[in-house]
Motif scaffolding. Structure first.
Motif, PDB file in Angstrom:
ATOM      1  N   SER A 193       5.343  20.709 -11.536  1.00 45.28           N
ATOM      2  CA  SER A 193       6.549  20.113 -12.095  1.00 45.28           C
ATOM      3  C   SER A 193       6.675  18.634 -11.797  1.00 45.28           C
ATOM      4  O   SER A 193       7.357  17.907 -12.515  1.00 45.28           O
ATOM      5  CB  SER A 193       7.790  20.850 -11.593  1.00 45.28           C
ATOM      6  N   ASN A 194       6.046  18.151 -10.739  1.00 47.02           N
ATOM      7  CA  ASN A 194       6.206  16.744 -10.371  1.00 47.02           C
ATOM      8  C   ASN A 194       5.046  16.317  -9.471  1.00 47.02           C
ATOM      9  O   ASN A 194       4.578  17.104  -8.654  1.00 47.02           O
ATOM     10  CB  ASN A 194       7.532  16.550  -9.625  1.00 47.02           C
ATOM     11  N   ILE A 195       4.630  15.072  -9.629  1.00 43.82           N
ATOM     12  CA  ILE A 195       3.565  14.526  -8.782  1.00 43.82           C
ATOM     13  C   ILE A 195       3.958  13.109  -8.368  1.00 43.82           C
ATOM     14  O   ILE A 195       4.413  12.318  -9.202  1.00 43.82           O
ATOM     15  CB  ILE A 195       2.212  14.489  -9.526  1.00 43.82           C
ATOM     16  N   ASP A 196       3.777  12.814  -7.076  1.00 39.58           N
ATOM     17  CA  ASP A 196       3.968  11.456  -6.554  1.00 39.58           C
ATOM     18  C   ASP A 196       2.695  11.050  -5.822  1.00 39.58           C
ATOM     19  O   ASP A 196       2.208  11.805  -4.970  1.00 39.58           O
ATOM     20  CB  ASP A 196       5.124  11.407  -5.550  1.00 39.58           C
ATOM     21  N   ILE A 197       2.186   9.883  -6.134  1.00 39.54           N
ATOM     22  CA  ILE A 197       0.951   9.403  -5.506  1.00 39.54           C
ATOM     23  C   ILE A 197       1.207   8.011  -4.941  1.00 39.54           C
ATOM     24  O   ILE A 197       1.683   7.122  -5.668  1.00 39.54           O
ATOM     25  CB  ILE A 197      -0.207   9.277  -6.520  1.00 39.54           C
ATOM     26  N   GLU A 198       0.880   7.834  -3.674  1.00 34.66           N
ATOM     27  CA  GLU A 198       0.983   6.506  -3.075  1.00 34.66           C
ATOM     28  C   GLU A 198      -0.401   6.110  -2.569  1.00 34.66           C
ATOM     29  O   GLU A 198      -1.079   6.913  -1.912  1.00 34.66           O
ATOM     30  CB  GLU A 198       2.001   6.522  -1.927  1.00 34.66           C
ATOM     31  N   TYR A 199      -0.791   4.886  -2.895  1.00 32.78           N
ATOM     32  CA  TYR A 199      -2.152   4.419  -2.604  1.00 32.78           C
ATOM     33  C   TYR A 199      -2.089   3.416  -1.448  1.00 32.78           C
ATOM     34  O   TYR A 199      -1.310   2.459  -1.492  1.00 32.78           O
ATOM     35  CB  TYR A 199      -2.759   3.736  -3.827  1.00 32.78           C
ATOM     36  N   PHE A 200      -2.920   3.625  -0.423  1.00 30.24           N
ATOM     37  CA  PHE A 200      -2.844   2.780   0.764  1.00 30.24           C
ATOM     38  C   PHE A 200      -4.101   1.952   1.018  1.00 30.24           C
ATOM     39  O   PHE A 200      -4.016   0.886   1.611  1.00 30.24           O
ATOM     40  CB  PHE A 200      -2.559   3.646   1.999  1.00 30.24           C
ATOM     41  N   ALA A 201      -5.250   2.440   0.637  1.00 28.80           N
ATOM     42  CA  ALA A 201      -6.488   1.725   0.956  1.00 28.80           C
ATOM     43  C   ALA A 201      -7.518   1.956  -0.150  1.00 28.80           C
ATOM     44  O   ALA A 201      -7.529   3.031  -0.759  1.00 28.80           O
ATOM     45  CB  ALA A 201      -7.049   2.202   2.295  1.00 28.80           C
TER      46      ALA A 201
END
Lengths: 186, 145
Positions: free
Chosen positions: A116-124
């Motif tokens: 139903s939902n996706i959150d992606i945070e990119y760090f490196a």
């Protein structure tokens, strides 16, 4: 109680709750970050950004060298579909699906699901030669009845790290697992 | 053809402006090529009968493919000096199936002095919006020599 066949490990809500806050899966990526897999990932999207293909262009853009597209994190975090030591597939076997621990490894009284939902945070950035590990935790369970059936939203938090234990990305994936009203059996 | 020597900066960004779109016709060959390259081999993404049993009209795009096309759109707009920080609140509204032409589009919704830019991004076919998401990127503040 059982249900019609579907995807996901069957169990009670008490069993589901027992997994809350725990690591539900650790996957070692099958392949190191390398140029051939980057090229093929870009080919299918008709994508040609030079920081993913050319060392000089990547360095000119502030990277240490060729970097993989950020969303290849999913690909480099996937385990092999078969590896040495695994049994060979037999005729009529169930096809292998993409391994999503919250669906396949956490028991719940459900046989159907959708994301139903996706959150992606990119760090490196990911560089050639990097090895990616995905560590999955079950971080929330919210029981809900929707039009499609009774179930719960399960949130899986995937932390992707490289061989230096540096966090490369964190992905939160919400999956609604449910059983359709007609599928319930006593 | 993208001119990768071009670099936008925060000064170039106009809140409320649409960024350049990309589009792609979805064929079964494309889905197979994509499954092989992103490694999501689930049958719904390359097998018509299985996809139809889950409500799709035909085999449909997988999430990795959709997010990857969003990355291509954002990268082509922000240039090699931009950094992708976040794609969030990604919600699937309907299937993107064989036979569709999909369009990735985005609109700038905010910018901050540190170079952070917020966007609403979406995938559409000829009839409707099929996927929505928010994106956060970081851009150079000024051109360097």
């Amino acid at each position: 109680m059982g249900a019609k066949p579907g995807w996901g490990k069957w169990g009670t809500w008490e069993e589901t709750e027992s997994y809350l806050g725990k690591v539900i899966g650790v996957a070692e990526g099958a392949d190191a970050v390398e140029q051939g897999t980057i090229r093929r990932w870009m080919e299918s999207k008709e994508f040609d950004c030079p920081i993913h293909l050319d060392d000089a262009a990547a360095r000119a853009a502030g990277y240490k060298g060729v970097t993989a597209p950020d969303n290849m994190i999913f690909t480099y975090g996937l385990p092999a579909y078969w590896q040495s030591g695994d049994p060979h597939e037999q005729p009529g076997a169930e096809p292998r699906q993409i391994p999503i621990p919250v669906i396949f490894d956490v028991p719940a009284p459900c046989n159907l699901s959708f994301a139903s939902n996706i959150d992606i945070e990119y760090f490196a950035p990911m560089y050639l030669g990097d090895r990616i590990t995905r560590t999955s935790r079950l971080v929330s369970i919210k029981r809900k009845t929707l039009r499609v059936g009774d179930g719960a939203f399960l949130r899986q938090e995937d932390t992707y790290t490289n061989q230096h234990d540096e966090v490369v990305a964190i992905v939160n994936l919400d999956i609604f697992r449910f059983v359709a009203p007609d599928d319930k059996e006593d | 053809m993208v001119d990768w020597s071009r670099q936008i900066t925060l000064d170039d960004v106009v809140v409320g402006a649409e960024i350049p779109e990309i589009s792609m016709p979805i064929t079964l060959q494309r889905l197979v090529m994509e499954a092989g390259s992103n490694r999501d081999l689930s049958l719904i993404h390359h097998n018509r009968e299985v996809a139809q049993s889950t409500g799709g009209a035909d085999a449909y795009m997988n999430t990795f493919f959709i997010i990857g096309l969003f990355e291509r759109m954002l990268r082509e707009w922000m240039g090699t000096g931009g950094r992708l920080k976040k794609i969030g609140s990604l919600q699937m509204k309907s299937f993107n199936v064989v036979g569709d032409v999909v369009y990735c589009r985005g609109k700038v919704t905010g910018k901050q002095d540190d170079g952070t830019v917020n966007l609403d991004i979406r995938m559409e076919n000829e009839e409707r919006v099929t996927v929505t998401a928010l994106a956060v990127v970081s851009l150079p503040l000024h051109m360097t020599a």
